[in-house]
Design an enzyme around this catalytic site. Sequence first.
Site, PDB file in Angstrom:
ATOM      1  N   GLU A 150       1.667  -0.050  -4.874  1.00 59.22           N
ATOM      2  CA  GLU A 150       0.754   1.056  -5.139  1.00 59.22           C
ATOM      3  C   GLU A 150       1.594   2.322  -4.986  1.00 59.22           C
ATOM      4  OE1 GLU A 150      -3.305   3.306  -3.608  1.00 59.22           O
ATOM      5  OE2 GLU A 150      -1.946   2.348  -2.182  1.00 59.22           O
ATOM      6  N   ASP A 209       0.822  -1.202   0.000  1.00 56.93           N
ATOM      7  CA  ASP A 209       0.000   0.000   0.000  1.00 56.93           C
ATOM      8  C   ASP A 209       0.862   1.261   0.000  1.00 56.93           C
ATOM      9  OD1 ASP A 209      -2.640   1.382   0.490  1.00 56.93           O
ATOM     10  OD2 ASP A 209      -1.575   1.978   2.306  1.00 56.93           O
TER      11      ASP A 209
END
Length: 629
Positions: free
Chosen positions: A310, A273
């Site tokens: 990401e 993330d």
Amino acid sequence: MNSIDVGKRTLGVNFNKQGKAEVRVWAPLLEQVSIQIKDKGTLPLEKQELGYWQATTDKIKAGDLYKFVLKRSESEGENTPLERPDPASLSQPEGPHGYSQALDPSQFQWSDKQWNNLPLEDYILYELHTGTFSPDGTFEGITQKLDYLKELGITAIEIMPVAQFPGNRNWGYDGVYPYAVQNSYGGAAGLHHLVDACHQRGIAVVLDVVYNHMGPEGNYLNDYGPYFTDKYNTPWGKAINFDDAWSDGVRRYFIENVLMWFRDFHIDALRMDAVHAIKDFGPNHILREIKQHVNRLMEETGRRHYLIAEVDLNDTRFINPLEEGGYGFDAQWIDEFHHALRVTAGEEKTGYYSDFDGLTHLAKSYEDAYVYDGQYSPHRNKFFGTKAENNPGKQFVVFSQNHDQVGNRMLGERTSQLVSFEMQKLLAGAVLLSPYLPMLWMGEEWSETNPFLYFISHTDPDLVEAVRKGRKAEFAHFHAKGEAPDPQSEETFLQSKLQWQLPEQEPHQTILRWYKTLIKLRKEQPALRHLNRKQLDVEHNSKNGTLLLHRWHDGAHVLCCMNFSGQEQHIKLPTYRQEWYKLLDSAAAEWRGSREPAQSSTGSDSIAAAETISLKPESLVIYASSRHA
């Protein structure tokens, strides 16, 4: 690079071949550390070099509950002993504030010895949230739906974070125990059974992990040592300490976590993330060091694992090979494809969408991956991005919706509530026909109507109120009107669950069949299956809202004709081939098309090059260069 044994976990409570517990915890600034075993007494740990405390004992067995007892030096003021859960706990059966539980992952029984992951270019991803995907919201609930996903054509599921969080309702990004699997989902044993079941069906498992921050409730890392630094700030507070004093212990903590998921839980890939929020100005960036250790693990085991980032920096350093000075990640999410696609489909140009002009940027993303690769970005008020000329298509994950883009809307509306049925089919084609790795968001394949809202189950009333206020402030950037649903309410969570009865009803049944057909086409057509970004042409016309995507491989050609406008458009087929044969038309009656499908001037499905065809509003027509395709 830290000397880390990639073959075993060393932090927390682990069991050696003699069955003894090896206890190890990093607490470099504490005066005394001991382990309290529930109903069995307390055992002091011995301090070792680099701030580690450890002991080997036969007093701890798998299943035992324990906490660490921490004592600071008197010179630091308050030195009352603190009882804290294990930061490397594998199980928190009582939640983040309760006892940790000793587990032995070596006792997991696996049946996937013949499994060695899929080639990355074969990934067709399906992102899901464990708590809302199935009625019971557990790993077992996912397992029961694997045959459905296999029939859909999915080759990899991507599970939103499962690190232990407070309560049983959370997206997962508030996790506070990176090693512990959420107890309400089924814990470590439940995840093990799910992964094993996926591999039996030929489905890879991608796990979403969070290494850029910790959740606000149950985060006791600071009681152990300098896990955070004042040098940098992130959207969630102080940055994790990857390059400040004592950072070696922090780096080891997260590197061992990565290795654990791959080695002990047989996870095939990790999606990390928001890695742009990881701050590290040391000589060997933590992401690069993680990749180096994963490479060592793969050399030892012979198993293949991937790292997916990401990242919104449009910087190929994250996905370039180690030998070229990159961090070596195998792929990245690419939000810009999504933003360009959504604006093309009529999304209002507010917030970060304001940087995108629709069709021109969508065409650019098909060709260049990054939309902004050196141009001036009005939203960022600076020149932004670099070119991704030498990165293959398999390094980019694209989507028309995901948990962020749906859940971060104030009312959590899915695409089904924002665009027409025809546009939904067109968006599906735009993603699945791309030269990148496609990802679906759970339920989109049957046009799920329930929202996916933001939900939590914190126990601190002040924290709950702070989250509510934060959500309201976030939507101010999008000029949203009305009130956001209460994230703490159980009803908000229940509203977000999938409705598994919908695929049996129309029009949900038809669009599910449409997705299955597109996925099958992608797998069977060489021009679509091979992700060669060099063998691709894009033509677009912003005035009439049409885009022609031409892809080819070894003499096999596919032409995807897209009309994003609300009017019928007439286009001339390019002269790449002498003749084109229609494979699929979203406006046809079999796909509940509201109008007659696209026709050539002769009315035949065999169309000569340079012939003019009519594209129905919000439709997609796919042609191939061979009648037998």
